[in-house]
Design a protein around this motif. Structure first.
Motif, mmCIF file in Angstrom:
data_model
loop_
_atom_site.group_PDB
_atom_site.id
_atom_site.type_symbol
_atom_site.label_atom_id
_atom_site.label_comp_id
_atom_site.label_asym_id
_atom_site.label_seq_id
_atom_site.Cartn_x
_atom_site.Cartn_y
_atom_site.Cartn_z
ATOM 1 N N ARG A 141 33.854 41.415 52.026
ATOM 2 C CA ARG A 141 32.921 40.399 52.534
ATOM 3 C C ARG A 141 33.071 39.081 51.785
ATOM 4 N NH1 ARG A 141 31.107 36.603 53.429
ATOM 5 N NH2 ARG A 141 29.019 35.906 54.054
ATOM 6 N N TYR A 142 33.265 39.136 50.480
ATOM 7 C CA TYR A 142 33.417 37.912 49.687
ATOM 8 C C TYR A 142 34.774 37.923 48.994
ATOM 9 C CZ TYR A 142 28.416 37.185 50.351
ATOM 10 O OH TYR A 142 27.176 36.984 50.908
ATOM 11 N N ALA A 143 35.424 36.777 49.016
ATOM 12 C CA ALA A 143 36.698 36.644 48.302
ATOM 13 C C ALA A 143 36.487 36.419 46.815
ATOM 14 C CB ALA A 143 37.500 35.481 48.897
ATOM 15 N N LEU A 144 35.286 35.973 46.431
ATOM 16 C CA LEU A 144 35.001 35.655 45.032
ATOM 17 C C LEU A 144 33.557 36.003 44.719
ATOM 18 C CD1 LEU A 144 35.648 34.174 42.277
ATOM 19 C CD2 LEU A 144 34.795 32.093 43.391
ATOM 20 N N VAL A 145 33.357 36.680 43.592
ATOM 21 C CA VAL A 145 32.024 36.936 43.046
ATOM 22 C C VAL A 145 31.940 36.246 41.694
ATOM 23 C CG1 VAL A 145 30.392 38.664 42.220
ATOM 24 C CG2 VAL A 145 31.803 39.152 44.233
ATOM 25 N N VAL A 146 30.907 35.451 41.509
ATOM 26 C CA VAL A 146 30.699 34.758 40.237
ATOM 27 C C VAL A 146 29.520 35.408 39.522
ATOM 28 C CG1 VAL A 146 30.169 32.570 39.129
ATOM 29 C CG2 VAL A 146 31.622 32.618 41.159
ATOM 30 N N VAL A 147 29.755 35.805 38.269
ATOM 31 C CA VAL A 147 28.722 36.428 37.437
ATOM 32 C C VAL A 147 28.408 35.445 36.316
ATOM 33 C CG1 VAL A 147 28.101 38.442 36.064
ATOM 34 C CG2 VAL A 147 29.677 38.690 38.001
ATOM 35 N N PRO A 148 27.327 34.671 36.438
ATOM 36 C CA PRO A 148 27.092 33.575 35.488
ATOM 37 C C PRO A 148 26.354 34.016 34.228
ATOM 38 C CG PRO A 148 25.527 33.457 37.309
ATOM 39 C CD PRO A 148 26.400 34.648 37.563
ATOM 40 N N ASP A 149 27.038 33.896 33.101
ATOM 41 C CA ASP A 149 26.445 34.122 31.779
ATOM 42 C C ASP A 149 25.752 35.477 31.704
ATOM 43 O OD1 ASP A 149 27.321 31.552 31.680
ATOM 44 O OD2 ASP A 149 25.423 30.648 31.092
ATOM 45 N N ALA A 150 26.392 36.522 32.255
ATOM 46 C CA ALA A 150 25.801 37.855 32.306
ATOM 47 C C ALA A 150 26.906 38.890 32.383
ATOM 48 C CB ALA A 150 24.865 37.982 33.510
ATOM 49 N N GLU A 151 26.507 40.161 32.283
ATOM 50 C CA GLU A 151 27.460 41.258 32.405
ATOM 51 C C GLU A 151 27.640 41.638 33.867
ATOM 52 O OE1 GLU A 151 28.232 45.836 30.781
ATOM 53 O OE2 GLU A 151 26.555 44.638 29.997
ATOM 54 N N ALA A 152 28.875 41.864 34.274
ATOM 55 C CA ALA A 152 29.158 42.250 35.656
ATOM 56 C C ALA A 152 28.660 43.668 35.913
ATOM 57 C CB ALA A 152 30.654 42.163 35.934
ATOM 58 N N PRO A 153 28.009 43.916 37.056
ATOM 59 C CA PRO A 153 27.561 45.274 37.373
ATOM 60 C C PRO A 153 28.746 46.194 37.635
ATOM 61 C CG PRO A 153 27.156 43.788 39.217
ATOM 62 C CD PRO A 153 27.600 42.936 38.077
ATOM 63 N N PRO A 154 28.587 47.500 37.418
ATOM 64 C CA PRO A 154 29.726 48.438 37.528
ATOM 65 C C PRO A 154 30.401 48.450 38.888
ATOM 66 C CG PRO A 154 27.893 49.470 36.370
ATOM 67 C CD PRO A 154 27.387 48.160 36.885
ATOM 68 N N PHE A 155 29.644 48.195 39.966
ATOM 69 C CA PHE A 155 30.270 48.296 41.285
ATOM 70 C C PHE A 155 31.330 47.232 41.523
ATOM 71 C CE2 PHE A 155 26.308 45.869 42.039
ATOM 72 C CZ PHE A 155 26.805 44.722 42.638
ATOM 73 N N LEU A 156 31.401 46.227 40.658
ATOM 74 C CA LEU A 156 32.435 45.208 40.830
ATOM 75 C C LEU A 156 33.809 45.699 40.364
ATOM 76 C CD1 LEU A 156 30.680 41.837 39.929
ATOM 77 C CD2 LEU A 156 31.234 42.769 42.178
ATOM 78 N N ASP A 157 33.847 46.800 39.612
ATOM 79 C CA ASP A 157 35.148 47.330 39.191
ATOM 80 C C ASP A 157 36.010 47.671 40.401
ATOM 81 O OD1 ASP A 157 33.782 47.163 36.838
ATOM 82 O OD2 ASP A 157 34.135 49.227 36.203
ATOM 83 N N GLY A 158 35.465 48.465 41.310
ATOM 84 C CA GLY A 158 36.215 48.841 42.499
ATOM 85 C C GLY A 158 36.497 47.667 43.403
ATOM 86 N N TYR A 159 35.548 46.709 43.460
ATOM 87 C CA TYR A 159 35.748 45.502 44.263
ATOM 88 C C TYR A 159 36.987 44.740 43.789
ATOM 89 C CZ TYR A 159 35.045 40.525 45.311
ATOM 90 O OH TYR A 159 35.231 39.205 45.665
ATOM 91 N N VAL A 160 37.128 44.593 42.473
ATOM 92 C CA VAL A 160 38.277 43.857 41.936
ATOM 93 C C VAL A 160 39.574 44.610 42.215
ATOM 94 C CG1 VAL A 160 39.390 43.042 39.827
ATOM 95 C CG2 VAL A 160 36.944 42.657 40.173
ATOM 96 N N ARG A 161 39.594 45.881 41.938
ATOM 97 C CA ARG A 161 40.839 46.647 42.082
ATOM 98 C C ARG A 161 41.287 46.725 43.537
ATOM 99 N NH1 ARG A 161 42.092 48.659 37.239
ATOM 100 N NH2 ARG A 161 40.414 48.755 35.701
ATOM 101 N N ALA A 162 40.335 46.516 44.466
ATOM 102 C CA ALA A 162 40.693 46.509 45.885
ATOM 103 C C ALA A 162 41.121 45.128 46.364
ATOM 104 C CB ALA A 162 39.527 47.005 46.719
ATOM 105 N N GLY A 163 41.156 44.131 45.470
ATOM 106 C CA GLY A 163 41.650 42.817 45.856
ATOM 107 C C GLY A 163 40.687 41.679 45.644
ATOM 108 N N GLY A 164 39.475 41.955 45.173
ATOM 109 C CA GLY A 164 38.498 40.900 44.963
ATOM 110 C C GLY A 164 38.783 40.067 43.729
ATOM 111 N N ARG A 165 38.097 38.949 43.647
ATOM 112 C CA ARG A 165 38.197 38.060 42.484
ATOM 113 C C ARG A 165 36.814 37.921 41.858
ATOM 114 N NH1 ARG A 165 42.800 38.751 44.219
ATOM 115 N NH2 ARG A 165 44.476 37.214 44.210
ATOM 116 N N VAL A 166 36.768 37.975 40.523
ATOM 117 C CA VAL A 166 35.517 37.805 39.784
ATOM 118 C C VAL A 166 35.708 36.719 38.743
ATOM 119 C CG1 VAL A 166 33.985 38.859 38.069
ATOM 120 C CG2 VAL A 166 34.574 40.120 40.134
ATOM 121 N N LEU A 167 34.754 35.824 38.664
ATOM 122 C CA LEU A 167 34.678 34.848 37.583
ATOM 123 C C LEU A 167 33.406 35.152 36.809
ATOM 124 C CD1 LEU A 167 35.243 32.345 35.911
ATOM 125 C CD2 LEU A 167 34.340 30.947 37.797
#
Length: 652
Positions: free
Chosen positions: A416-442
């Motif tokens: 759904r999103y090409a980029l997830v931004v996590v501002p000044d915080a810890e990324a939630p665990p569900f973003l692990d699979g999102y990244v490995r499937a092709g997502g981008r996290v800042l």
């Protein structure tokens, strides 16, 4: 789950788009309330604007009612029943009328019923606010609102002075509740943030507010199912938890001065809440508390309107009548221009859904760890605001979602999103699979950086700078030194001087490939700094990091940073909203008014599409710009952008 409007309780707010709000906060010194509020006068002035709904005063923060209540405390200066007049005019016009009612904040109730008042940690009643566990709802609030429903046939209640006026209460009721819920002793109730159990104490207090809202909302629905309820600022950025009460719509009145900045953030968050919503602009502003109020220029109101309606929400304007109820004619002529602006765009804004490429996470845990209790903003929302601004000013379209909403969105569609931004915080665990499937996290900050294979190696002290935008800019700490390995790319370095020479103090950002995706980590509170300072080279550095992530974007636009892009969809069409946040008179603390937005353009735009559009047009007006289709992209020039316009691609 909270109840939803049904066939026997339709949600009229889901169909409105432009409203007017009036409140007076009657007080003991009033002498002429309602004297000039005649049916003929109110009908004539509202007829100039033709709003979809109106909100009028019932009871304000002082606690006095502006109508001749039999169960509450009527203001001593009531000459005519203005609420009766407004209800009649609204019914004659065929539009809903809601009342403005101050909930948590009630000076009269707190003084006449000291056992209802909020109690401070010293054991004494504090201010004019109400304890949410008191019988205030059942003994005053609901009787008054049932009275308004029965007497005037009102269609809604907009409860003001509610979550934003709430503070912790140390009364015996609240102390016992803490002990019962946490299984601790009443002696364990903390008195200050530096004492044990403070977070638990605040969580119990917030639960009391949610239960209080549920009590009055369900009470109003039980009395008249078609009367809708809104708690002002509930479930907005200041209250980012899942919606857990049967409120019918969400709303907030944005700050009167520099409100468009707040509107840009709040609108994007409310758009993802799954409820009808509006944002309310004050029609007036002032430089500071010592200055008199004055009405905003038209361009100022139009910029605020554009940021709201481009997210699909309804726009409401707060105006003030004279104390006798007289409505100023030139105000209505100004508001009629605002209404015309909104109406010209309604068909392409209402009933649209987001198609943003990026999303900013607004995590409740991080928010409540640093906000002024119970529901203040303070520094808690700065990182979210800074992240959103950095994206918008670098040409991204972005949503803002809480943790649960983001998890749900990615569960339904991992791409759904090409980029997830996590501002000044810890990324939630569900973003692990999102990244490995092709997502981008800042992510900014090093909390949980180890999950990305990055190791913090101590704090960096002293002045730090990052090279960006043909120069260097200070970076606000605390920053950490992140360890890089062969699979990690350094994106900029931290330097001790503005000359960016000598030995780097550490990486300004690290980028790491993980599976099919990538993560970039800035090891410090970068977005908080951008929210506070808004330095141009901070924007440039954010652009460098975003560029290194190679985010797949639907739209590429060459525009100055004052142009905000929003992507929305309606069935069979993609809509590119462009909002011009520029001003033709320099803004300053002494001059906060937006007098005009200088036109911007031409703006080159490229849009990736699955197929060739059937048509491309510029709205309002329906002009057909020159465009081309090649290599899966539409290339088009927006000739000129004033305050707001929409590039509409049909058949995509």
């Amino acid at each position: 789950m909270p109840s939803q409007p049904s066939a026997d309780r339709p949600n009229w707010h889901a169909r409105v788009f432009f409203g007017l709000h009036y409140d007076l906060h009657p007080n003991a010194g009033d002498t002429e309330l309602g004297a000039a509020a005649t049916v003929e006068h109110v009908r004539e002035e509202l007829g100039r604007v033709r709003p979809d709904w109106v909100q009028y005063d019932c009871k304000g923060h002082p606690g006095y009612a502006g109508y001749p209540t039999r169960v509450g405390t009527p203001a001593p200066g009531i000459v005519g029943d203005a609420l009766k007049v407004w209800a009649q005019v609204a019914h004659d016009m065929g539009i809903p009328i809601a009342v403005h009612y101050s909930g948590t904040w009630d000076d009269v109730a707190a003084s006449t019923h000291p056992d209802w008042a909020r109690v401070g940690p010293d054991g004494r009643p504090y201010g004019g606010t109400i304890c949410h566990r008191s019988p205030y709802v059942e003994r005053l609030m609901l009787p008054m609102l049932r009275e308004c429903i029965d007497w005037y046939g009102i269609d809604g209640v907009w409860v003001d002075g509610d979550c934003w006026a709430s503070r912790p209460c140390w009364c015996p009721r609240c102390r016992r509740a803490f002990a019962d819920i946490t299984q601790r002793a009443e002696a364990d109730v903390p008195q200050a943030p530096d004492q044990p159990h403070w977070a638990e104490w605040l969580a119990v207090q917030r639960a009391a507010f949610v239960a209080y809202v549920r009590r009055y909302t369900e009470g109003i629905h039980a009395h008249r199912p078609g009367c809708l309820v809104c708690s002002n600022w509930a479930y907005t950025v200041r209250m980012p938890e899942p919606v857990a009460t049967p409120v019918d719509w969400l709303s907030g009145d944005v700050p009167p001065t520099f409100g468009v900045d707040a509107t840009a953030l709040e609108a994007r968050f409310l758009a993802g809440r799954g409820r009808p919503w509006d944002l309310m602009a004050w029609s007036f502003f002032r430089r500071d508390e010592a200055a008199p109020w004055t009405t905003k220029p038209l361009a100022h109101l139009l910029q605020e309107a554009a940021t709201v309606i481009s997210q699909g929400g309804a726009f409401c304007v707060y105006d003030v009548p004279r104390r006798d109820g007289h409505l100023t004619r030139w105000h209505k002529e100004l508001l009629a221009e605002v209404a015309a602006f909104v109406r010209a765009r309604q068909a392409l804004c209402q009933d649209s859904i987001s198609a943003a490429d990026a999303v900013v996470l607004h995590a409740p845990a991080e928010h409540y760890a640093s906000n002024p209790p119970l529901y203040g903003l303070g520094p808690a929302a700065e990182a979210v605001q800074g992240a959103l601004r950095a994206l918008l000013e670098n040409g991204f379209s972005a949503d803002v979602l809480d943790t649960d909403a983001l998890a749900l969105a990615l569960s339904a569609n991992p791409r759904r999103y090409a980029l997830v931004v996590v501002p000044d915080a810890e990324a939630p665990p569900f973003l692990d699979g999102y990244v490995r499937a092709g997502g981008r996290v800042l992510q900014t900050g090093v909390a949980g950086a180890e999950r990305w294979g990055l190791t913090p190696r101590g704090a960096l002290t002293g002045p730090l700078f990052v090279a960006a935008g043909h120069g260097a800019v200070p970076m606000m700490g605390p920053f950490a030194r992140l360890e890089a390995d062969a699979d990690t790319r350094v994106v900029g370095s931290l330097w001790r001087t503005q000359d960016a020479d000598g030995e780097p103090a550490g990486p300004a950002a690290l980028l790491r490939r993980l599976g099919e995706g990538a993560v970039a980590v800035v090891p410090g509170p970068f977005f908080t700094a951008f929210a506070r300072w808004r330095y141009p080279r901070h924007r440039a550095f954010a652009g460098d990091v975003l560029g290194a992530l190679h985010v797949a974007r639907t739209v590429a636009i060459d525009a100055p940073p004052q142009v905000e892009l929003t992507l929305r969809r309606q069935p069979g069409r993609l809509i590119l909203h462009l909002v011009n946040r520029g001003t033709d008179y320099p803004l300053s603390p002494a001059a906060p008014a937006v007098e005009g937005a200088p036109p911007v353009g031409p703006l080159p735009v490229r849009v990736r599409c699955a197929g060739r559009p059937a048509a491309v047009r510029w709205e309002p007006g329906g002009a057909e710009p020159r465009w081309s289709w090649e290599g899966g992209e539409v290339a088009v020039f927006v000739k000129e952008l004033r305050v707001h316009g929409m590039l509409v691609l049909e058949g995509v």
